[in-house]
Write a protein that holds these residues in place. Sequence first.
Motif, mmCIF file in Angstrom:
data_model
loop_
_atom_site.group_PDB
_atom_site.id
_atom_site.type_symbol
_atom_site.label_atom_id
_atom_site.label_comp_id
_atom_site.label_asym_id
_atom_site.label_seq_id
_atom_site.Cartn_x
_atom_site.Cartn_y
_atom_site.Cartn_z
ATOM 1 N N GLY A 4 0.796 -1.217 0.000
ATOM 2 C CA GLY A 4 0.000 0.000 0.000
ATOM 3 C C GLY A 4 0.829 1.267 0.000
ATOM 4 N N LEU A 5 2.148 1.151 0.080
ATOM 5 C CA LEU A 5 3.007 2.343 0.057
ATOM 6 C C LEU A 5 2.913 3.030 -1.294
ATOM 7 C CD1 LEU A 5 6.266 0.953 1.735
ATOM 8 C CD2 LEU A 5 4.566 2.465 2.771
ATOM 9 N N GLY A 260 11.263 13.082 10.023
ATOM 10 C CA GLY A 260 9.987 12.379 9.894
ATOM 11 C C GLY A 260 9.668 11.990 8.465
ATOM 12 N N PRO A 261 10.578 11.312 7.753
ATOM 13 C CA PRO A 261 10.336 10.994 6.345
ATOM 14 C C PRO A 261 9.209 9.988 6.162
ATOM 15 C CG PRO A 261 12.257 9.795 7.130
ATOM 16 C CD PRO A 261 11.848 10.725 8.235
ATOM 17 N N GLU A 262 8.683 9.965 4.950
ATOM 18 C CA GLU A 262 7.692 8.962 4.581
ATOM 19 C C GLU A 262 8.372 7.862 3.766
ATOM 20 O OE1 GLU A 262 3.805 10.146 3.250
ATOM 21 O OE2 GLU A 262 4.268 12.243 3.738
ATOM 22 N N GLN A 263 7.768 6.675 3.818
ATOM 23 C CA GLN A 263 8.310 5.545 3.084
ATOM 24 C C GLN A 263 7.551 5.380 1.771
ATOM 25 O OE1 GLN A 263 8.023 1.572 4.913
ATOM 26 N NE2 GLN A 263 10.255 1.481 4.808
ATOM 27 N N VAL A 264 8.295 5.043 0.723
ATOM 28 C CA VAL A 264 7.683 4.785 -0.576
ATOM 29 C C VAL A 264 8.202 3.457 -1.118
ATOM 30 C CG1 VAL A 264 7.389 7.226 -1.131
ATOM 31 C CG2 VAL A 264 9.500 6.055 -1.810
ATOM 32 N N LEU A 266 9.594 1.234 -4.415
ATOM 33 C CA LEU A 266 10.338 1.400 -5.654
ATOM 34 C C LEU A 266 9.967 0.305 -6.653
ATOM 35 C CD1 LEU A 266 13.848 2.225 -4.139
ATOM 36 C CD2 LEU A 266 12.030 3.823 -4.811
ATOM 37 N N ASP A 267 10.387 0.497 -7.898
ATOM 38 C CA ASP A 267 10.067 -0.468 -8.952
ATOM 39 C C ASP A 267 10.539 -1.878 -8.641
ATOM 40 O OD1 ASP A 267 8.785 1.289 -10.600
ATOM 41 O OD2 ASP A 267 10.512 1.728 -11.848
ATOM 42 N N ASP A 268 11.691 -1.973 -7.956
ATOM 43 C CA ASP A 268 12.265 -3.293 -7.694
ATOM 44 C C ASP A 268 11.624 -3.988 -6.499
ATOM 45 O OD1 ASP A 268 13.269 -1.903 -5.547
ATOM 46 O OD2 ASP A 268 15.382 -2.110 -6.113
ATOM 47 N N GLY A 269 10.617 -3.358 -5.908
ATOM 48 C CA GLY A 269 9.948 -3.936 -4.751
ATOM 49 C C GLY A 269 10.522 -3.497 -3.430
ATOM 50 N N GLY A 270 11.650 -2.807 -3.456
ATOM 51 C CA GLY A 270 12.246 -2.302 -2.236
ATOM 52 C C GLY A 270 11.541 -1.055 -1.744
ATOM 53 N N ALA A 271 11.976 -0.570 -0.585
ATOM 54 C CA ALA A 271 11.397 0.634 0.011
ATOM 55 C C ALA A 271 12.482 1.688 0.180
ATOM 56 C CB ALA A 271 10.760 0.315 1.357
ATOM 57 N N ALA A 272 12.085 2.951 0.187
ATOM 58 C CA ALA A 272 13.012 4.057 0.374
ATOM 59 C C ALA A 272 12.271 5.202 1.052
ATOM 60 C CB ALA A 272 13.600 4.496 -0.959
ATOM 61 N N LEU A 273 13.007 6.257 1.365
ATOM 62 C CA LEU A 273 12.476 7.381 2.129
ATOM 63 C C LEU A 273 12.408 8.643 1.284
ATOM 64 C CD1 LEU A 273 14.580 6.815 5.376
ATOM 65 C CD2 LEU A 273 12.238 6.033 4.938
ATOM 66 N N VAL A 274 11.402 9.460 1.566
ATOM 67 C CA VAL A 274 11.279 10.780 0.954
ATOM 68 C C VAL A 274 10.875 11.770 2.037
ATOM 69 C CG1 VAL A 274 10.654 9.919 -1.342
ATOM 70 C CG2 VAL A 274 8.852 10.395 0.351
ATOM 71 N N CYS A 275 10.995 13.068 1.741
ATOM 72 C CA CYS A 275 10.538 14.087 2.678
ATOM 73 C C CYS A 275 9.028 13.963 2.894
ATOM 74 C CB CYS A 275 10.856 15.482 2.126
ATOM 75 S SG CYS A 275 12.535 16.037 2.450
#
Length: 392
Positions: A4-5, A260-264, A266-275
């Motif tokens: 759901g990210l 307090g970043p949000e998680q998103v 990625l195309d490869d199925g991994g997760a990363a952080l954004v502002c």
Amino acid sequence: MSTGLPLVTTADRRNRLGRRHRLAPSARAATLGEVADAVVALHATDAATVYLSARARLAEGYGPPAIERALYEDMSVVRLLSMRNTLFAVSAEFAPYVDSSTARAIAAKERRTFLKHLAEDGQGLGADWLAAAETAALDALDARGPLTGSQLSAAVPVLQQKITIGRGKKYEAETGVATRVIRLLAADGRIRRDRPRGSWTSSQFRWRHTQPWPAVPAAEARAEIARRWLRAYGPATEADLKWWTGWTLTDVRKALAAVGPEQVRLDDGGAALVCPGDTGPEPATEPWAALLPGLDPSAMGWADRSFHLDPAHRPALFDYAGNIGPTVWWNGEIVGGWAQRQDGEIVWRLLAAPGRDAEEAIGTEAARLGAWVGDARITPRFRTPLERELVS
């Protein structure tokens, strides 16, 4: 990981890079300070990199003389020994945060190491001697500066002292103290690099006596760096930020917690952080080509660069220590490398097949670069296999 990210695609990441790093023509900056802030910090180990990184991001008509004025007259952008114990150029407004978050700890460590070497040398030199040497150097700069390192050493006899490092060991070596004292003064913010001898490609800087940067609480400073970095380089990971800053994992996690970043996803199925709030898709820019110098921040901003760099291209574009050389970009992806020959010609080679439109745009950008550089000659400090091949 929750499916759901919000999804940030590879295309989104490349669009962000073109717009936020000021590489698309419609996104180019009006000042050097805007360029530095857009990428958080410009790599400055190689003097030419600051100019060439700026050139690719500045509006037409902003040449080397204007960059020199920003660096040495307006001082709207300044060089600091900071992240990863590396020299960066940052906006003067941002410099206190970089200084407090990173440079202060580097300066303290450098001083401890040098005092240890003085003690081990056995000549009775110590903290009092070092303080006197630093005062004498600052007095000389006040009276005669700006001065190069060799000029400062000649003007201050105490800087001509020699010590032995590693006495009695295999790596024993005699060395002068001038470079170390100057490095300490610079790390403490008591002197700054001024206009070099020679052209804008020279690293033989003069030094000027200045006042240290205003203090900012270290935790606040690290949080501000993390926020700006996520805005410029997100989506990115905790590991990317740790690599880019050189901070401890504890400091990285505290800084991110403050942001307090949000998680998103990625195309490869991994997760990363954004502002916070920065999860939406990024509209495409117009097509763009760029010829970026070695160590350019857009190539050095992440530990994992797979979204814009095919791993198969690494052997040609990196040196043995992991420093990236001059690169050719098309729409947010590294597609080749470039070099300047001794006769001034800009030459480039594609490592991918981006198509005819890309080749025409890259050729146009190479011509623009050649005209901007003019009579200057650029040899990267860190030579890579492809760059060497292109100039041979």
